[in-house]
Design an enzyme around this catalytic site. Structure first.
Site, PDB file in Angstrom:
ATOM      1  N   GLY A  11      85.807  25.040  60.633  1.00 33.23           N
ATOM      2  CA  GLY A  11      84.536  25.113  59.915  1.00 33.23           C
ATOM      3  C   GLY A  11      83.469  24.356  60.672  1.00 33.23           C
ATOM      4  N   ALA A  12      82.553  25.130  61.307  1.00 32.22           N
ATOM      5  CA  ALA A  12      81.504  24.517  62.137  1.00 32.22           C
ATOM      6  C   ALA A  12      80.174  24.549  61.399  1.00 32.22           C
ATOM      7  CB  ALA A  12      81.403  25.267  63.469  1.00 32.22           C
ATOM      8  N   THR A 134      84.861  19.349  50.164  1.00 30.80           N
ATOM      9  CA  THR A 134      84.907  18.797  48.810  1.00 30.80           C
ATOM     10  C   THR A 134      85.784  19.699  47.947  1.00 30.80           C
ATOM     11  OG1 THR A 134      82.682  17.952  49.110  1.00 30.80           O
ATOM     12  CG2 THR A 134      83.474  18.137  46.834  1.00 30.80           C
ATOM     13  N   GLU A 163      83.605  13.819  52.688  1.00 23.18           N
ATOM     14  CA  GLU A 163      82.444  13.419  53.492  1.00 23.18           C
ATOM     15  C   GLU A 163      81.278  13.058  52.570  1.00 23.18           C
ATOM     16  OE1 GLU A 163      82.136  12.747  56.760  1.00 23.18           O
ATOM     17  OE2 GLU A 163      80.297  12.004  55.856  1.00 23.18           O
ATOM     18  N   LEU A 165      78.075  12.222  53.883  1.00 22.90           N
ATOM     19  CA  LEU A 165      76.779  12.292  54.576  1.00 22.90           C
ATOM     20  C   LEU A 165      75.785  13.077  53.735  1.00 22.90           C
ATOM     21  CD1 LEU A 165      76.054  15.315  55.924  1.00 22.90           C
ATOM     22  CD2 LEU A 165      77.911  14.690  57.419  1.00 22.90           C
ATOM     23  N   LYS A 222      84.933  11.926  45.209  1.00 25.42           N
ATOM     24  CA  LYS A 222      83.846  12.688  45.853  1.00 25.42           C
ATOM     25  C   LYS A 222      83.001  13.408  44.799  1.00 25.42           C
ATOM     26  CE  LYS A 222      81.239  14.917  48.518  1.00 25.42           C
ATOM     27  NZ  LYS A 222      80.152  14.318  49.267  1.00 25.42           N
ATOM     28  N   PHE A 274      66.549  18.506  41.941  1.00 27.41           N
ATOM     29  CA  PHE A 274      67.409  18.389  43.112  1.00 27.41           C
ATOM     30  C   PHE A 274      67.925  19.755  43.536  1.00 27.41           C
ATOM     31  CE2 PHE A 274      70.436  17.332  39.565  1.00 27.41           C
ATOM     32  CZ  PHE A 274      71.336  18.372  39.719  1.00 27.41           C
ATOM     33  N   GLY A 275      68.138  19.895  44.842  1.00 22.84           N
ATOM     34  CA  GLY A 275      68.741  21.103  45.396  1.00 22.84           C
ATOM     35  C   GLY A 275      69.853  20.687  46.330  1.00 22.84           C
ATOM     36  N   CYS A 278      75.433  20.819  47.405  1.00 24.95           N
ATOM     37  CA  CYS A 278      76.529  20.037  46.809  1.00 24.95           C
ATOM     38  C   CYS A 278      76.361  19.649  45.344  1.00 24.95           C
ATOM     39  CB  CYS A 278      76.741  18.776  47.631  1.00 24.95           C
ATOM     40  SG  CYS A 278      77.291  19.147  49.297  1.00 24.95           S
ATOM     41  N   LYS A 281      76.990  22.405  42.639  1.00 28.18           N
ATOM     42  CA  LYS A 281      78.348  22.946  42.806  1.00 28.18           C
ATOM     43  C   LYS A 281      79.404  21.917  42.369  1.00 28.18           C
ATOM     44  CE  LYS A 281      79.869  22.811  47.213  1.00 28.18           C
ATOM     45  NZ  LYS A 281      81.023  21.925  47.351  1.00 28.18           N
TER      46      LYS A 281
HETATM   47  N1  LIG Z   1      76.509  20.078  53.441  1.00 31.26           N
HETATM   48  C1  LIG Z   1      76.724  18.816  53.170  1.00 31.26           C
HETATM   49  O1  LIG Z   1      75.842  17.976  53.293  1.00 31.26           O
HETATM   50  C2  LIG Z   1      78.074  18.339  52.703  1.00 31.26           C
HETATM   51  C3  LIG Z   1      78.320  16.969  52.615  1.00 31.26           C
HETATM   52  C4  LIG Z   1      79.565  16.527  52.194  1.00 31.26           C
HETATM   53  C5  LIG Z   1      80.562  17.454  51.886  1.00 31.26           C
HETATM   54  N2  LIG Z   1      80.304  18.778  51.983  1.00 31.26           N
HETATM   55  C6  LIG Z   1      81.419  19.707  51.729  1.00 31.26           C
HETATM   56  O2  LIG Z   1      81.940  20.107  53.007  1.00 31.26           O
HETATM   57  C7  LIG Z   1      82.388  21.472  52.958  1.00 31.26           C
HETATM   58  C8  LIG Z   1      81.679  22.284  54.030  1.00 31.26           C
HETATM   59  O3  LIG Z   1      80.296  22.310  53.713  1.00 31.26           O
HETATM   60  P1  LIG Z   1      79.208  22.830  54.762  1.00 31.26           P
HETATM   61  O4  LIG Z   1      77.887  22.525  54.183  1.00 31.26           O
HETATM   62  O5  LIG Z   1      79.547  22.340  56.119  1.00 31.26           O
HETATM   63  O6  LIG Z   1      79.505  24.415  54.711  1.00 31.26           O
HETATM   64  P2  LIG Z   1      78.968  25.533  55.703  1.00 31.26           P
HETATM   65  O7  LIG Z   1      78.915  26.786  54.925  1.00 31.26           O
HETATM   66  O8  LIG Z   1      77.754  25.051  56.420  1.00 31.26           O
HETATM   67  O9  LIG Z   1      80.131  25.652  56.809  1.00 31.26           O
HETATM   68  C9  LIG Z   1      81.411  26.124  56.541  1.00 31.26           C
HETATM   69  C10 LIG Z   1      81.894  26.918  57.754  1.00 31.26           C
HETATM   70  O10 LIG Z   1      83.273  27.247  57.569  1.00 31.26           O
HETATM   71  C11 LIG Z   1      83.507  28.507  58.187  1.00 31.26           C
HETATM   72  N3  LIG Z   1      84.759  29.087  57.682  1.00 31.26           N
HETATM   73  C12 LIG Z   1      85.030  29.552  56.430  1.00 31.26           C
HETATM   74  N4  LIG Z   1      86.309  29.971  56.383  1.00 31.26           N
HETATM   75  C13 LIG Z   1      86.849  29.776  57.603  1.00 31.26           C
HETATM   76  C14 LIG Z   1      88.142  30.009  58.162  1.00 31.26           C
HETATM   77  N5  LIG Z   1      89.149  30.506  57.430  1.00 31.26           N
HETATM   78  N6  LIG Z   1      88.349  29.689  59.465  1.00 31.26           N
HETATM   79  C15 LIG Z   1      87.347  29.173  60.215  1.00 31.26           C
HETATM   80  N7  LIG Z   1      86.106  28.925  59.735  1.00 31.26           N
HETATM   81  C16 LIG Z   1      85.869  29.224  58.451  1.00 31.26           C
HETATM   82  C17 LIG Z   1      82.276  29.311  57.830  1.00 31.26           C
HETATM   83  O11 LIG Z   1      82.116  30.409  58.715  1.00 31.26           O
HETATM   84  C18 LIG Z   1      81.168  28.252  57.972  1.00 31.26           C
HETATM   85  O12 LIG Z   1      80.571  28.272  59.258  1.00 31.26           O
HETATM   86  C19 LIG Z   1      82.142  21.933  51.525  1.00 31.26           C
HETATM   87  O13 LIG Z   1      83.317  21.739  50.786  1.00 31.26           O
HETATM   88  C20 LIG Z   1      81.059  21.000  51.030  1.00 31.26           C
HETATM   89  O14 LIG Z   1      81.103  20.823  49.642  1.00 31.26           O
HETATM   90  C21 LIG Z   1      79.100  19.246  52.391  1.00 31.26           C
HETATM   91  O1  LIG Z   2      65.591  10.119  44.343  1.00 33.62           O
HETATM   92  C1  LIG Z   2      65.900  11.277  44.660  1.00 33.62           C
HETATM   93  C2  LIG Z   2      66.922  11.564  45.582  1.00 33.62           C
HETATM   94  C3  LIG Z   2      67.221  12.884  45.863  1.00 33.62           C
HETATM   95  N1  LIG Z   2      66.511  13.896  45.291  1.00 33.62           N
HETATM   96  C4  LIG Z   2      66.844  15.298  45.603  1.00 33.62           C
HETATM   97  O2  LIG Z   2      68.237  15.482  45.452  1.00 33.62           O
HETATM   98  C5  LIG Z   2      68.710  16.473  46.346  1.00 33.62           C
HETATM   99  C6  LIG Z   2      69.899  15.943  47.140  1.00 33.62           C
HETATM  100  O3  LIG Z   2      69.467  14.936  48.035  1.00 33.62           O
HETATM  101  P1  LIG Z   2      70.478  14.077  48.905  1.00 33.62           P
HETATM  102  O4  LIG Z   2      71.546  13.551  48.039  1.00 33.62           O
HETATM  103  O5  LIG Z   2      69.678  13.096  49.666  1.00 33.62           O
HETATM  104  O6  LIG Z   2      71.014  15.162  49.953  1.00 33.62           O
HETATM  105  P2  LIG Z   2      72.397  15.954  50.098  1.00 33.62           P
HETATM  106  O7  LIG Z   2      72.501  16.381  51.506  1.00 33.62           O
HETATM  107  O8  LIG Z   2      72.518  16.991  49.032  1.00 33.62           O
HETATM  108  O9  LIG Z   2      73.534  14.834  49.874  1.00 33.62           O
HETATM  109  C7  LIG Z   2      74.297  14.721  48.673  1.00 33.62           C
HETATM  110  O10 LIG Z   2      75.354  15.649  48.694  1.00 33.62           O
HETATM  111  C8  LIG Z   2      76.234  15.511  49.837  1.00 33.62           C
HETATM  112  C9  LIG Z   2      77.201  16.652  49.778  1.00 33.62           C
HETATM  113  O11 LIG Z   2      78.287  16.413  48.944  1.00 33.62           O
HETATM  114  C10 LIG Z   2      76.885  14.143  49.782  1.00 33.62           C
HETATM  115  O12 LIG Z   2      77.779  13.995  50.878  1.00 33.62           O
HETATM  116  C11 LIG Z   2      75.810  13.055  49.806  1.00 33.62           C
HETATM  117  O13 LIG Z   2      76.411  11.777  49.686  1.00 33.62           O
HETATM  118  C12 LIG Z   2      74.849  13.292  48.635  1.00 33.62           C
HETATM  119  O14 LIG Z   2      73.771  12.362  48.707  1.00 33.62           O
HETATM  120  C13 LIG Z   2      67.520  16.845  47.228  1.00 33.62           C
HETATM  121  O15 LIG Z   2      66.937  18.034  46.758  1.00 33.62           O
HETATM  122  C14 LIG Z   2      66.564  15.676  47.051  1.00 33.62           C
HETATM  123  O16 LIG Z   2      65.231  16.039  47.246  1.00 33.62           O
HETATM  124  C15 LIG Z   2      65.502  13.618  44.393  1.00 33.62           C
HETATM  125  O17 LIG Z   2      64.865  14.522  43.864  1.00 33.62           O
HETATM  126  N2  LIG Z   2      65.215  12.305  44.105  1.00 33.62           N
END
Ligand SMILES: NC(=O)c1ccc[n+]([C@@H]2O[C@H](COP(=O)([O-])OP(=O)(O)OC[C@H]3O[C@@H](n4cnc5c(N)ncnc54)[C@H](O)[C@@H]3O)[C@@H](O)[C@H]2O)c1
Ligand SMILES: O=c1ccn([C@@H]2O[C@H](COP(=O)(O)OP(=O)(O)O[C@H]3O[C@H](CO)[C@@H](O)[C@H](O)[C@H]3O)[C@@H](O)[C@H]2O)c(=O)[nH]1
Length: 465
Positions: A11-12, A134, A163, A165, A222, A274-275, A278, A281
């Protein structure tokens, strides 16, 4: 000679790309291969032009530039990378289910299961399998069952390493993580696996920030962390509605309560809602899990966080309509920002999408400017809603590259993302460009009310009357 440790990340995406780039950067002796079935995405990660990486994150392209094709590789050769790896991270998407049991709430684990089956099929040597995605609490059990029942008799240790981040600050969050969570079995082999993973993070993080728990606590933590963070945003957003009716100012209220060290000052910025991929979902997933255990009060409690967020987005759109004399039909409304927050090109669940949809239903004409989001993504977001035909979306909503020219003859501007550059614009020029009265709706509390009013704008800011 000591054998090189090899990591494969399946997953990239927004997590796999940045996380593995930082690991490769901090651990030069480890070889990291990030694989994906999406050839386009891998091509983008390998693009010579670093501005074409699929994920925009401050500091990321520099890290990729210094590590790519040294100890960091992006590839579609999934089986090969699995076979060679000692540690396999699963970092695939786990979206909300759109079909069948749990539709609209439960996490769709089909991509996770496919990964587990693929690992079981390909692995010929012992592996540590790390859940980075997650996942609902107790998923590791399902992965273990697949690996043990369909594998080639090799030993798998399953760890949960969620994760934390946030997008827009991913590199910094990874380098200076508040904590790293590692969940695993308490057996001797489970402990050894936890320590092996811990040693990777210890390359750059103090050991006391690396927490070890059992697998289920790690998986659940998480979801709970995101639920608590989102709950803070919904809480302050609920108060923003009250402030708008009472002459209180939501920023002053947030500051006043945030000074209480028990409450704390972070995550109290009122917004259009918020959007991101994560929060919604993961809360829906928590709601589903709670109700599937018969804990309806728990489920209802957390669902309210989403209900409040939907209310905030709707309220923002309705305020635009009512302020523009109860009709936006044929009126030109400029959107500043489409991403779900600043410093990312990600638009998943961005409030802008839902505000645009509500205004298009009222036949507004929308012009969108976002410094990092492509026209293709914006139309894909609108088409995905299925509210109107793709042709209608393209007729009513235009995407532009010049944010100032966009305001010519505009009735209103809505600020949907808090990009810093919006603060530096020549707002006098923008005022002159616009039809009068010139309305600005600040959904991010980015601009100063007094300055904007002094320039002549009819200025509305979330959480302030
Ligand atoms: N986006 C975030 O900030 C964030 C932060 C923390 C945790 N997470 C969690 O991490 C996970 C990944 O999130 P993301 O935002 O990186 O998703 P993403 O959609 O950006 O990336 C997922 C990738 O996995 C690939 N994939 C799917 N099935 C596959 C398979 N069988 N083999 C190889 N590749 C495959 C897809 O093609 C896609 O490129 C989710 O569970 C999410 O909830 C996301
Ligand atoms: O005071 C605040 C803080 C955030 N937001 C909104 O909330 C959303 C989420 O923001 P943020 O949490 O900073 O970004 P994400 O990348 O969604 O990160 C969240 O979701 C990730 C995916 O699970 C987790 O890893 C992080 O810890 C968690 O902060 C965004 O639309 C922000 O604009 C607000 O409106 N007010």
């Amino acid at each position: 000679m000591k054998k090189t440790t090899k990591i494969c990340c399946i997953g990239a995406g927004y997590v796999g790309g940045p996380t593995m780039s930082v690991i490769a950067n901090q651990c030069p002796e480890i070889q990291v291969t990030v694989v994906d079935i999406n050839q386009d995405r891998i091509n983008q990660w390998n693009d010579e032009d670093l501005d074409k990486l699929p994920v925009y994150e401050p500091g990321l392209k520099e890290i990729i530039a210094s590590n790519r094709n040294k100890n960091l590789f992006f590839s579609t050769e999934v089986d090969k990378a699995i076979e060679e790896a000692d540690i396999i991270f699963i970092s695939v998407n786990t979206p909300t289910k759109t079909y069948g049991k749990g539709k609209g709430q439960a996490a769709d684990l089909k991509f996770i299961e496919l990964c587990a089956r693929n690992i079981a099929k390909v692995a010929k040597t012992d592996k540590i399998v790390v859940e980075k995605s997650t996942l609902p609490v107790r998923t590791a059990g399902a992965i273990k069952s697949i690996l043990e029942n369909t594998g080639n008799g090799v030993n798998f240790e399953i760890l949960s390493n969620p994760e934390f981040l946030a997008e827009g600050t991913a590199v910094d969050d990874l380098l200076n993580a508040d904590r790293v969570l590692i969940g695993g079995d308490d057996t001797p082999t489970g402990q050894k696996a936890k320590d092996t993973l811990s040693a990777i993070y210890e390359h750059w993080l103090p050991k006391d920030r690396i927490l070890q728990t059992n697998v289920w606590s790690s998986e659940l933590s998480k979801l709970v962390a995101n639920a608590f963070l989102a709950q803070r945003v919904s809480s302050i957003n609920s108060i923003s509605a009250l402030c708008e009716r009472t002459d209180a100012n939501v920023a002053e209220v947030a500051r006043a309560i945030g000074y209480d060290s028990r409450i704390g000052s972070k995550f109290l910025n009122s917004s259009v809602g918020f959007g991101g991929s994560c929060f919604q979902k993961d809360i829906l997933n928590l709601v589903y899990i709670a109700s599937s255990f018969g804990l309806q009060e728990v489920a209802d409690y957390w669902e309210q966080v989403i209900i409040m967020n939907d209310y905030q987005k709707r309220r923002f759109a309705e305020n635009i309509i009512s302020t523009l004399y109860n009709t936006v039909s044929g009126k030109k409304i400029v959107f500043y920002g489409w991403a779900f927050k600043k410093d990312t090109n990600d638009t998943r669940e961005s409030a802008a999408i839902y505000v645009a949809d509500a205004l298009l239903e009222e036949r507004a004409e929308i012009i969108v400017y976002d410094p990092k989001v492509s026209e293709k993504t914006i139309y894909a977001d609108m088409d995905y809603l299925n509210t109107r035909t793709p042709e209608e979306n393209r007729r009513l909503l235009k995407v532009v590259k010049d944010p100032i020219k966009a305001t010519e003859e505009a009735h209103a501007i809505a600020i949907l993302t808090e990009w810093d550059e919006f603060k530096t614009y020549d707002w006098d020029k923008i005022y002159n460009n616009m039809l009068k009265p010139a309305f600005v709706f600040d959904g991010r509390r980015l601009l100063d009310s007094e300055t904007m009013t002094a320039k002549g704008f009819e200025f509305y800011k979330i959480g302030q009357s």
